[in-house]
Design an enzyme around this catalytic site. Structure first.
Site, PDB file in Angstrom:
ATOM      1  N   TYR A  30       0.739  -1.292   0.173  1.00 61.02           N
ATOM      2  CA  TYR A  30      -0.011   0.011   0.132  1.00 61.02           C
ATOM      3  C   TYR A  30       0.753   1.101   0.065  1.00 61.02           C
ATOM      4  O   TYR A  30       0.246   2.323  -0.631  1.00 61.02           O
ATOM      5  CB  TYR A  30      -1.056   0.162   1.264  1.00 61.02           C
ATOM      6  CG  TYR A  30      -2.126  -0.621   1.268  1.00 61.02           C
ATOM      7  CD1 TYR A  30      -2.392  -1.964   0.644  1.00 61.02           C
ATOM      8  CD2 TYR A  30      -3.461   0.335   1.133  1.00 61.02           C
ATOM      9  CE1 TYR A  30      -3.406  -2.534   0.641  1.00 61.02           C
ATOM     10  CE2 TYR A  30      -4.551  -0.340   1.160  1.00 61.02           C
ATOM     11  CZ  TYR A  30      -4.976  -1.708   0.797  1.00 61.02           C
ATOM     12  OH  TYR A  30      -6.087  -2.395   0.599  1.00 61.02           O
ATOM     13  N   ASP A  37     -12.425  -8.534   4.694  1.00 58.82           N
ATOM     14  CA  ASP A  37     -13.736  -8.535   3.899  1.00 58.82           C
ATOM     15  C   ASP A  37     -14.424  -9.796   3.933  1.00 58.82           C
ATOM     16  O   ASP A  37     -15.699 -10.250   4.207  1.00 58.82           O
ATOM     17  CB  ASP A  37     -13.575  -8.194   2.583  1.00 58.82           C
ATOM     18  CG  ASP A  37     -13.966  -6.460   2.258  1.00 58.82           C
ATOM     19  OD1 ASP A  37     -13.882  -5.742   3.249  1.00 58.82           O
ATOM     20  OD2 ASP A  37     -14.363  -6.247   1.137  1.00 58.82           O
ATOM     21  N   ASP A  44      -3.369 -18.140   0.583  1.00 56.17           N
ATOM     22  CA  ASP A  44      -4.351 -18.819  -0.145  1.00 56.17           C
ATOM     23  C   ASP A  44      -4.995 -19.977   0.846  1.00 56.17           C
ATOM     24  O   ASP A  44      -6.426 -19.904   0.727  1.00 56.17           O
ATOM     25  CB  ASP A  44      -3.785 -19.136  -1.215  1.00 56.17           C
ATOM     26  CG  ASP A  44      -2.632 -20.094  -0.964  1.00 56.17           C
ATOM     27  OD1 ASP A  44      -2.039 -19.913   0.321  1.00 56.17           O
ATOM     28  OD2 ASP A  44      -2.032 -20.637  -1.934  1.00 56.17           O
ATOM     29  N   LYS A  71       2.880 -15.136   2.915  1.00 55.86           N
ATOM     30  CA  LYS A  71       2.788 -15.944   1.649  1.00 55.86           C
ATOM     31  C   LYS A  71       4.618 -15.888   1.338  1.00 55.86           C
ATOM     32  O   LYS A  71       5.348 -15.791   0.381  1.00 55.86           O
ATOM     33  CB  LYS A  71       2.686 -14.968   0.433  1.00 55.86           C
ATOM     34  CG  LYS A  71       2.418 -15.747  -0.829  1.00 55.86           C
ATOM     35  CD  LYS A  71       1.340 -16.960  -1.077  1.00 55.86           C
ATOM     36  CE  LYS A  71       1.562 -17.502  -2.316  1.00 55.86           C
ATOM     37  NZ  LYS A  71       0.535 -18.747  -2.484  1.00 55.86           N
ATOM     38  N   ASP A  75      -6.330  -6.702   4.196  1.00 58.87           N
ATOM     39  CA  ASP A  75      -7.773  -5.997   3.370  1.00 58.87           C
ATOM     40  C   ASP A  75      -8.794  -7.057   2.890  1.00 58.87           C
ATOM     41  O   ASP A  75      -9.789  -6.856   3.182  1.00 58.87           O
ATOM     42  CB  ASP A  75      -7.259  -5.214   2.204  1.00 58.87           C
ATOM     43  CG  ASP A  75      -8.109  -4.410   1.839  1.00 58.87           C
ATOM     44  OD1 ASP A  75      -9.152  -3.831   2.442  1.00 58.87           O
ATOM     45  OD2 ASP A  75      -8.173  -4.589   0.292  1.00 58.87           O
TER      46      ASP A  75
HETATM   47  C1  IPM Z   1     -10.479  -0.828   3.874  1.00 57.79           C
HETATM   48  C2  IPM Z   1     -10.633  -0.233   2.564  1.00 57.79           C
HETATM   49  C3  IPM Z   1      -9.537   0.527   2.125  1.00 57.79           C
HETATM   50  C4  IPM Z   1      -8.300  -0.313   2.196  1.00 57.79           C
HETATM   51  C5  IPM Z   1      -9.672   1.365   0.935  1.00 57.79           C
HETATM   52  C6  IPM Z   1     -10.890   2.137   0.963  1.00 57.79           C
HETATM   53  C7  IPM Z   1      -8.556   2.268   0.618  1.00 57.79           C
HETATM   54  O1  IPM Z   1     -10.759  -1.223   1.462  1.00 57.79           O
HETATM   55  O2  IPM Z   1     -10.301  -0.005   4.955  1.00 57.79           O
HETATM   56  O3  IPM Z   1     -10.292  -2.125   4.077  1.00 57.79           O
HETATM   57  O4  IPM Z   1      -7.826  -0.843   1.158  1.00 57.79           O
HETATM   58  O5  IPM Z   1      -7.697  -0.253   3.127  1.00 57.79           O
HETATM   59 MG    MG Z   2     -10.927  -3.350   2.334  1.00 54.81          MG
END
Ligand code: IPM
Ligand code: MG
Length: 377
Positions: free
Chosen positions: A141, A261, A233, A201, A257
């Site tokens: 990042y 999710d 993975d 990884k 990240d």
């Molecule tokens: C998160 C989001 C952010 C990230 C984006 C909005 C930059 O997806 O907080 O997980 O990738 O960190």
């Molecule tokens: Mg995110």
């Protein structure tokens, strides 16, 4: 004690959900003798519209001077064509970097009443309570160099190529590893397994071989906590195969990240999940794990519970008010038990409520549980 809170609602549903969390904090303050000094500022697309930048200097200053930041969400498809440095997402990345918010806590808890909302079988997720700790200020990042150029080697020399650098230093890995082991220790005291799974990884990337080596070394200082290592993975697979095998997961910025999710969906409702991003001084930014949902903005149907629960994390982590945090969390549980549901978690036999009604229900529940919780605190 006076506590300075920067309120950054952002875009989309941000304004609606943050308003409910502020309402809950206001209801709680007199019960615990807390004084919140709040100031609101624009961030993300809203700030771009007003000031030409997603993270204006004034917003950054306000955030830096605060004890804690309550953040809504940023982003809208209408900004997709802007240069990357002007896009709403840059606001959150900028806040993380400028404030050094390296430790991101993303709990994934499946509330008893919402077991059937998960896309996984109820027996796989019932009682799920895992914590993903994502390193937030390093990795690909933020690694330099990055950019575009004409390729001089590789598969297609002479053509345009783009590159980002994946990078971690030993101290960056050490500090996030300590955060993970300490969190696992705290959770163990409260009945969890006492296990850290470090996700990497290392079979392919040098960056993550260093990650694995350093986490292993740090782990030696925590003999009471079990440590295992998993490739990203495989971790992505195990998380849907047998999610309850995990306790604390620690990983880098990019993998975290993605995994967070994925983990949020195990609970059936990203609208329920709070998060905290802390720096070394315990100053923190608190935000729901979900995004700005421009498609439902302004309709009064967004679920404010993730933001309300983020306010609870704020009380616990940055403001040292564990009893008040517990109070919010038990109020949320009782509201769910009473059958209140925003559209995202609605199912037959429950009561569908608006964003504001959900906030009101939590405020009412706070009033009802006051005496019990005050004694406990
Ligand atoms: C998160 C989001 C952010 C990230 C984006 C909005 C930059 O997806 O907080 O997980 O990738 O960190
Ligand atoms: Mg995110």
């Amino acid at each position: 004690m006076k506590m300075k809170i920067a309120i950054l609602p952002g875009d989309g549903i941000g304004t609606e959900i943050v308003a409910e969390a502020v309402k809950v904090l206001d209801a709680l303050a007199p019960m615990y003798g807390l004084k919140f000094e709040t100031e609101t500022a624009l961030v993300g697309g809203a700030a771009y519209e007003a000031h030409g930048h997603p993270l204006p200097e004034s917003t950054l200053k306000l955030a830096q001077a605060a004890d804690a930041i309550l953040f809504g969400a940023v982003g809208d498809w209408k900004y997709d064509k802007l240069d990357r440095h002007l896009r709403p997402e840059q606001a959150i990345l900028g806040l993380r970097k400028h404030l050094g918010l390296f430790a991101n806590f993303r709990p994934a808890i499946c509330y008893e009443q919402l077991v059937n909302a998960s896309s996984l079988k109820p027996e796989l997720v019932a009682g799920l309570d895992i914590l993903i700790i994502r390193e937030l200020t390093g990795d690909i990042y933020f690694g330099q160099p990055r950019g575009r150029r004409t390729a001089t080697d590789g598969h297609f020399p002479g053509t345009e190529e783009a590159f980002d650098t994946m990078r971690y230093s030993r101290p960056e890995i050490e500090r996030i590893a300590h955060v993970a082991f300490q969190a696992a220790r705290k959770r163990k005291a409260a009945g969890s397994a006492g296990k850290v799974t470090s996700v990497d990884k290392a079979n392919v990337l040098e960056t993550f071989q260093l990650w694995k080596d350093v986490v292993t070394e740090v782990g030696l200082q925590y003999p009471d906590i079990a440590l295992d290592h998993m490739y990203i993975d495989n971790a992505a697979m195990q998380l849907v195969k047998e999610p309850k095998k995990f306790d604390v997961v620690v990983t880098g910025n990019m993998f975290g990240d993605i995994l967070s999710d994925e983990a949020s969906m195990l609970t059936g409702s990203i609208g329920m999940l709070p998060s905290a991003s802390l720096n070394a001084k315990n100053q923190g930014l608190y935000e729901p794990s979900h995004g700005s949902a421009p498609d439902i903005a302004g309709k009064g149907i967004a679920n404010p519970l993730a933001t309300i629960l983020s306010a609870a994390m704020m009380l616990r982590f940055s403001l040292n008010q564990a009893a008040a945090a517990d109070h919010i969390e038990s109020a949320v549980k009782s509201v769910l038990a009473a059958g209140f549901r925003t559209s995202d978690i609605y199912s037959a036999g429950t009561t569908r409520v608006s964003t504001r009604e959900m906030g009101d229900a939590v405020v009412t529940a706070i009033g009802k549980t006051a005496i019990k919780t005050t004694i406990k605190g």
